[in-house]
Write an enzyme that holds these catalytic residues in place. Sequence first.
Site, mmCIF file in Angstrom:
data_model
loop_
_atom_site.group_PDB
_atom_site.id
_atom_site.type_symbol
_atom_site.label_atom_id
_atom_site.label_comp_id
_atom_site.label_asym_id
_atom_site.label_seq_id
_atom_site.Cartn_x
_atom_site.Cartn_y
_atom_site.Cartn_z
ATOM 1 N N GLU A 1 -3.787 -0.163 1.687
ATOM 2 C CA GLU A 1 -2.859 0.128 0.599
ATOM 3 C C GLU A 1 -2.748 1.630 0.316
ATOM 4 O OE1 GLU A 1 -2.854 -3.925 -1.917
ATOM 5 O OE2 GLU A 1 -4.348 -2.495 -2.581
ATOM 6 N N ASP B 1 -5.092 -12.490 -1.275
ATOM 7 C CA ASP B 1 -5.513 -11.616 -2.370
ATOM 8 C C ASP B 1 -5.825 -12.371 -3.648
ATOM 9 O OD1 ASP B 1 -6.145 -9.383 -3.716
ATOM 10 O OD2 ASP B 1 -4.137 -8.534 -3.800
ATOM 11 N N GLU C 1 -6.460 -11.247 -12.401
ATOM 12 C CA GLU C 1 -5.198 -10.607 -12.037
ATOM 13 C C GLU C 1 -4.108 -11.631 -11.737
ATOM 14 O OE1 GLU C 1 -5.679 -8.099 -8.602
ATOM 15 O OE2 GLU C 1 -3.553 -7.674 -8.428
HETATM 16 C C1 BDP Z 1 -5.162 -6.137 -5.242
HETATM 17 C C2 BDP Z 1 -4.830 -5.414 -6.505
HETATM 18 C C3 BDP Z 1 -4.928 -3.924 -6.396
HETATM 19 C C4 BDP Z 1 -6.269 -3.561 -5.755
HETATM 20 C C5 BDP Z 1 -6.387 -4.251 -4.432
HETATM 21 C C6 BDP Z 1 -7.764 -4.077 -3.804
HETATM 22 O O1 BDP Z 1 -3.518 -5.771 -6.894
HETATM 23 O O2 BDP Z 1 -4.802 -3.404 -7.678
HETATM 24 O O3 BDP Z 1 -6.387 -2.204 -5.609
HETATM 25 O O4 BDP Z 1 -6.261 -5.625 -4.570
HETATM 26 O O5 BDP Z 1 -8.521 -5.019 -3.834
HETATM 27 O O6 BDP Z 1 -5.544 -7.401 -5.642
HETATM 28 O O7 BDP Z 1 -8.072 -3.024 -3.277
#
Ligand code: BDP
Length: 734
Positions: free
Chosen positions: A311, A399, A427
């Site tokens: 990401e 996720d 989340e």
């Molecule tokens: C996702 C989240 C994000 C996190 C990412 C992670 O939306 O905010 O940074 O995972 O785990 O679930 O690195």
Amino acid sequence: MRGLLRWLRAALVLAVACIPMGAVAEDGYQLWLRYRPLPDAQRAHVPDSILAVGVTSPTVEAARAELRRGLQGLLGRELALVPQARANTLVLARGADLPAALDDAPAVRAALRQLGNEGYLVRRARLNGVPVTLVAANADIGLLYGSFAWLRQLQLGTPAEGIALASRPTLPLRVLNHWDNLDRSVERGYAGESIWNWWELPGILDPRYLDYARANASLGINGTVLNNVNAKAEVLGAPFIAKAAAVAGLLRPYGIKVYLSVRWSTPLELKETRSADPLDPEVAAWWKRKADEIYRSIPDFGGFLVKANSEGQPGPQDYGRNHADGANMLARALAPHQGIVMWRAFVYASPEEARAASKGKDAPGAIHDRATEAYAQFQPLDGKFDKNVLVQVKNGAIDFQPREPAHPLFGAMPRTPLMMEFQITKEYLGFATHLAYLGPMFQETLGFDTRIGGRSLSVAQVVRGEQAGRVGGIAGVANIGSSRNWSGSTFDQANWYAFGRLAWDQGLDSRAIAREWAAQTFSPDRRLLDPVTDIMMRSREAVVDYMTPLGLHHLMGTGHHHGPAPWVDNLERADWNPVYYHRAGRDGIGFDRGPRGSNAVAQYAPEVARRFASPATTPPSLLLWFHRLPWDHRMASGRTLWEELVARYDHGVAEVAAMQAEWQRLRPLVDAERFEEVAQRLAQQHREAQWWRDACLAYFQQASGLPLPAGVRPPAQPLEHYRSLSFPYAPGHG
Ligand code: BDP
């Protein structure tokens, strides 16, 4: 006159707000450590004095302080510190210091041999001929854990003479991950600001840090990563190391080590190296110096957590190196100090790679699938990591969805110690608004049978290293913040609790944990425990049903992840769009992960793959995760897929209504403050459950072109209404 009246009214409100409700206000601050007075019948044989044998240490002091605090609440009197045991004294003793006059010292010693460094033993014993309660352990931390365990039993209503415990954790690493930023915002946090007041540290120490330590130690959590995985370079600057050291100093007596999330490109960004290539000696030397510097301030520093090439975060792949190259370089800097690297496997392909992969989407097994990417990058590295590296794998491959099958990596890296990463903060399960007890979800994943090497081996056993001696650990993304009740809602405290209890022992049952939590948090009254446990146990499945039933996933709003948005199809990356995951159209719905689709099933052991490859043998709860099926596909229930989907959405909403009704009946048994808080949240959850149901059904109806089954209530609003909603100020999203 009107001004005076207004003033009087304000003063009255204030006065009422300050009236003490019983001895302690039930605002949730005390979590499960409330220590409310025991009923008379339970007071017999509860110690009123304490004897700590041998030299004390800050950890033994902490145990003693907790026992005094606990018994002060439970009995309403001070626990006397005595130099010699008298009848009913509570004796705290390390194995090496067991008093010679203890009647059954040999048996205690034998029992302690099974309990390792962190385990404890609690039993009634006789010392100098008088009956005492003995809390014994091999090390000080065991005495603290044993003290908490003994207090827990009293709070659960166990008579003092009936408490006999012997326990040791089944995993050595039980860690919270704070996604807390240096400005005190919390990524995916719904409980206020970060509890770490970085600005005021290290000079000013919030007393809350100690209560945090107590709460975690009461569960056996023994590590905490203080900052967000999306880390800043400044974290490794001298000022922040000093701040982390101050926190570490407070947590140390409670057996909690501090870890930091580090940004891969830190030395480069601080302009102290010319690259961040893990194979560049200048870079390796920088990390070594940095590790040495940290350990000078924090001698028992735990190590680093790393999100790399994920990401948008930098990582070793930026230099053509792989994850093992990166992790091992850091591991070598930490190894002389016994530090570890927790290297996250939450990665997916770069946009270019994803685009390239999705080009061949008509070829068999070549549908691009984000769910396969972590495996593709990590499985080939099995066995290539240094000894002090653990690969930290999210519970599922997408996720933290309300339901995912266990991540295939758990069955595919037998030569690498793995850490389970759960998300305690919700989340994707309604933030702190929705009541969703995650114990069953954690248990479901831990119990998933990987069939590694053709034998039955659960994810929990894999993480414990039972197949190859590679002992891993468990991490939970914390739901803790500055809100008075820590977790944003009373019931969210149960998720912290359940995580901690399962981290200690993966064999515990989530229902028993729910009951235990409720007994301490509310009261051990059965009239309360049965319904509260029932509400908790059905809650997560309700969320699955009204959000993402039958294996659907990733239908939430963009960015903030609040509410439904199955229609989203315009985000830059294909695999950020809900339409990528549900693929609903006139001809059907679901993601084909079988051999003719992405073939993600092949990442599981052959037996598991075979089961998931066919709709007939895939459990209905994961059907659309693994298969794309026509709307008239016949379900085991006799309904068509479309009818079943509608029924599930309705069932989810009905479950929340049932939870609400059950809670209402508990009014006489719960204090007013927490009763009202939960009632309001359940009402909001019901509204949001209906919203999820209505928006998703409106959308899927349009996609399928099918009418709603007879008797089904149509969505309250047209699809356009749901599509038009926006939430620029939703919490937790920086
Ligand atoms: C996702 C989240 C994000 C996190 C990412 C992670 O939306 O905010 O940074 O995972 O785990 O679930 O690195």
